[in-house]
Design an enzyme around this catalytic site. Structure first.
Site, PDB file in Angstrom:
ATOM      1  NE  ARG A 143     -54.409  12.686 -34.822  1.00  0.00           N
ATOM      2  CZ  ARG A 143     -53.903  11.473 -35.029  1.00  0.00           C
ATOM      3  NH1 ARG A 143     -53.902  10.972 -36.267  1.00  0.00           N
ATOM      4  NH2 ARG A 143     -53.404  10.763 -34.040  1.00  0.00           N
ATOM      5  CE  LYS A 167     -51.659  14.673 -33.413  1.00  0.00           C
ATOM      6  NZ  LYS A 167     -51.685  14.751 -31.931  1.00  0.00           N
ATOM      7  CG  HIS A 236     -60.488  16.305 -30.661  1.00  0.00           C
ATOM      8  ND1 HIS A 236     -59.542  15.508 -31.269  1.00  0.00           N
ATOM      9  CD2 HIS A 236     -60.435  16.003 -29.346  1.00  0.00           C
ATOM     10  CE1 HIS A 236     -58.938  14.772 -30.350  1.00  0.00           C
ATOM     11  NE2 HIS A 236     -59.463  15.045 -29.182  1.00  0.00           N
ATOM     12  NE  ARG A 239     -58.433  11.702 -33.300  1.00  0.00           N
ATOM     13  CZ  ARG A 239     -57.731  10.694 -33.798  1.00  0.00           C
ATOM     14  NH1 ARG A 239     -58.141  10.095 -34.906  1.00  0.00           N
ATOM     15  NH2 ARG A 239     -56.622  10.267 -33.203  1.00  0.00           N
ATOM     16  CG  HIS A 262     -54.299   7.083 -30.311  1.00  0.00           C
ATOM     17  ND1 HIS A 262     -55.400   6.838 -29.528  1.00  0.00           N
ATOM     18  CD2 HIS A 262     -54.429   8.375 -30.723  1.00  0.00           C
ATOM     19  CE1 HIS A 262     -56.161   7.921 -29.472  1.00  0.00           C
ATOM     20  NE2 HIS A 262     -55.586   8.856 -30.184  1.00  0.00           N
ATOM     21  CE1 TYR A 271     -60.414  10.007 -29.316  1.00  0.00           C
ATOM     22  CE2 TYR A 271     -58.889  11.813 -28.957  1.00  0.00           C
ATOM     23  CZ  TYR A 271     -59.915  11.238 -29.673  1.00  0.00           C
ATOM     24  OH  TYR A 271     -60.454  11.905 -30.733  1.00  0.00           O
TER      25      TYR A 271
END
Length: 296
Positions: A143, A167, A236, A239, A262, A271
């Site tokens: 990211r 994250k 993005h 990615r 994830h 995704y």
């Protein structure tokens, strides 16, 4: 005063909404009155609102539009509970339908490598830095926040992997490809001349401080234009390209999930746009019950 008049007064006075927003709220309110028909608003219950949502879906309205309408209705009922003596808000607690996840248009392997190769041929300091940034983004599926958050001392295993803060404050180690490592090695002597004393960031700007996500996005847009790409790239999309190309080559969904960081494998499935045609071929070749017995 009617419920609709009460809402209009609220929007123009206390709430101070713009003309366009007021018009949208009132249109949503009128739609609810239409759906309710002869029913009085104070007799509606959550099951009624859920029925209206199903009606809107049948009319072809998307999840975002329905979510906006529910929000407007919820605000309206809160006002009526507060000012008109309504005993309950039938929209309170109702969840909007989940919007379809919008994914970037896939970037092909040749297109991605062509872009990175062209950038890698540039020889000014900031271009060398940008080449290292975008090679790392594509190599490891990072990211943009993870890119700018990377520090010099985050490399592990002799530089072959990078410790990434993702994250939710979760860390993971990701492999770094040889091409990305070479680009970073080319950047490091230049970084030494630019970075302020004590700056830990792997990637710094002209001021010698850590780059911001916005700066990385702007540089990638500029390079997309300079190199004449049909569609602008953004972090993005790199990615996404990494994830897609890795999955196509490996057919390993779990490894792709770990690479991307994830929490749920369901996120990875959406995704990466699984190549179901390839999956079908593998299934036909490998599963013992995929095809009927040719010799019954």
């Amino acid at each position: 005063m009617t419920p609709l008049e009460r809402l209009e007064r609220f929007l123009t006075g206390e709430h101070g909404k713009s003309r366009a927003t007021r018009a949208a709220y009132l249109a949503d309110a009128r739609l609810l009155l239409e759906l309710a028909g002869d029913r009085a608003l104070d007799t509606l219950h959550p099951r009624d609102i859920r029925g209206y949502v199903r009606t809107l879906k049948l009319r072809g309205q998307d999840a975002r539009s329905i979510a906006r309408r529910l929000s407007a209705w919820r605000t309206w009922f809160r006002l009526l509970v507060r000012e008109a003596g309504y005993t309950h808000n039938p929209v309170e607690g109702l969840r909007a339908p989940r919007a379809a996840r919008k994914l970037p248009r896939p970037v092909g392997v040749d297109e991605t490598q062509g872009f990175l190769d062209a950038l890698g041929r540039e020889d000014d300091p900031l271009s060398i830095r940008d080449s290292a940034i975008f090679e790392l983004a594509y190599s490891s599926g990072l990211r943009v926040s993870e890119l700018v958050g990377a520090n010099l001392d985050d490399f592990r295993d002799g530089g072959q992997t990078l410790l990434v803060l993702g994250k939710g404050g979760k860390t993971r180690q990701v492999p770094v490809g040889e091409t990305a490592l070479a680009a970073i090695a080319r950047w490091q002597p230049i970084r030494t001349t630019l970075a302020q004393a004590g700056e830990a960031a792997l990637f710094v700007g002209k001021t010698g401080k850590r780059l911001t996500p916005r700066a990385v996005q702007a540089r990638l847009h500029d390079w997309s234009d300079k190199l004449g790409l049909a569609d602008r790239l953004h972090p993005h999309r790199l990615r996404h390209a990494c994830a897609t190309h890795f999955l196509q080559g490996s057919q390993d969904l779990r490894a792709t999930q770990e690479l991307l960081g994830h929490a749920s494998i369901a996120t990875t499935q959406v995704y990466t746009r699984l190549d179901f045609s390839h999956l079908a071929q593998v299934y036909d070749a490998a599963h013992p019950r995929a095809k009927s017995d040719p010799d019954p």
